[in-house]
Write a protein that holds these residues in place. Sequence first.
Motif, PDB file in Angstrom:
ATOM      1  N   ASP A 109       0.846  -1.181   0.000  1.00  0.00           N
ATOM      2  CA  ASP A 109       0.000   0.000   0.000  1.00  0.00           C
ATOM      3  C   ASP A 109       0.890   1.241   0.000  1.00  0.00           C
ATOM      4  OD1 ASP A 109      -2.685  -0.823  -0.092  1.00  0.00           O
ATOM      5  OD2 ASP A 109      -2.562  -1.537   1.969  1.00  0.00           O
TER       6      ASP A 109
ATOM      7  N   TYR B 281      -4.429  -4.485  -2.621  1.00  0.00           N
ATOM      8  CA  TYR B 281      -3.555  -3.378  -2.270  1.00  0.00           C
ATOM      9  C   TYR B 281      -3.921  -2.139  -3.081  1.00  0.00           C
ATOM     10  CZ  TYR B 281      -0.655  -6.685   0.311  1.00  0.00           C
ATOM     11  OH  TYR B 281      -0.219  -7.612   1.220  1.00  0.00           O
ATOM     12  N   PHE B 282      -3.849  -1.006  -2.418  1.00  0.00           N
ATOM     13  CA  PHE B 282      -4.182   0.297  -3.006  1.00  0.00           C
ATOM     14  C   PHE B 282      -5.656   0.367  -3.409  1.00  0.00           C
ATOM     15  CE2 PHE B 282      -3.194   3.858  -6.154  1.00  0.00           C
ATOM     16  CZ  PHE B 282      -2.946   4.775  -5.155  1.00  0.00           C
TER      17      PHE B 282
END
Length: 234
Positions: free
Chosen positions: A63, A168-169
């Motif tokens: 992240d 993630y993200f």
Amino acid sequence: MALGLMVACAIGLPWYARGHLGSAEQLIVARVMAAVISVTVAVWSVYRLITGEFDGSKDLPLDLCNLIALLIVVLMWNPSLVKHEILYYLVLSGTLQGTITPNLDESFPHYNFLKYWIAHGGLVIFMVYVSVVFRLYPRFWSILRAYIFVNIYAVVMLAYNLAAGTNYFYTMAKPPIPSLLDYMGPWPWYLLTGQALALFLFWLSWFPMAALARVLPDSSVIERRDTEPNPVSA
């Protein structure tokens, strides 16, 4: 209380450093902050591994906030304008949102709570400190550079998430807590509508530093803007 402490430090620390510390001491403070933030994320990962709580689907430092926090001691050991302004936009637009709507289950004094706020709140304080103390004011056109970077990062994370089944993200699903993405439509449309939001947040984070640069200009910083910036040194 955590938000209040973050705001107080983001205002008070640069003010104190500018008025009471020499250039060498100002740099030491920046390096200590960077080291604390980076070590906190590293120790948190080790802690999760030792306790058997580490989950590769969400605990890898992929992240953006965790990645910046882990690498900040390397990236900003010697603060410079080119490196700083990209990180500034990412932190003051993304990480700051993470402090307003924290994706956090544990409360104080759990280590996950401490890690989250040291990493996220610490990055916000660090970026404001470096901007004000070293007069490294992000330039308007560098918004485009940060915008390109974050989109490349998003594409890489999207590819990784598709292959690994991760998020993630938040490229595969919205955060489980309320956030601005809730107003950007369902997946995958929020990945596109979020582009306009990112540009707006970048501009919003640039504006106060642009105003400050008019009030407190610095000739040495203006000279660095025209060339590859020299690292701030003791």
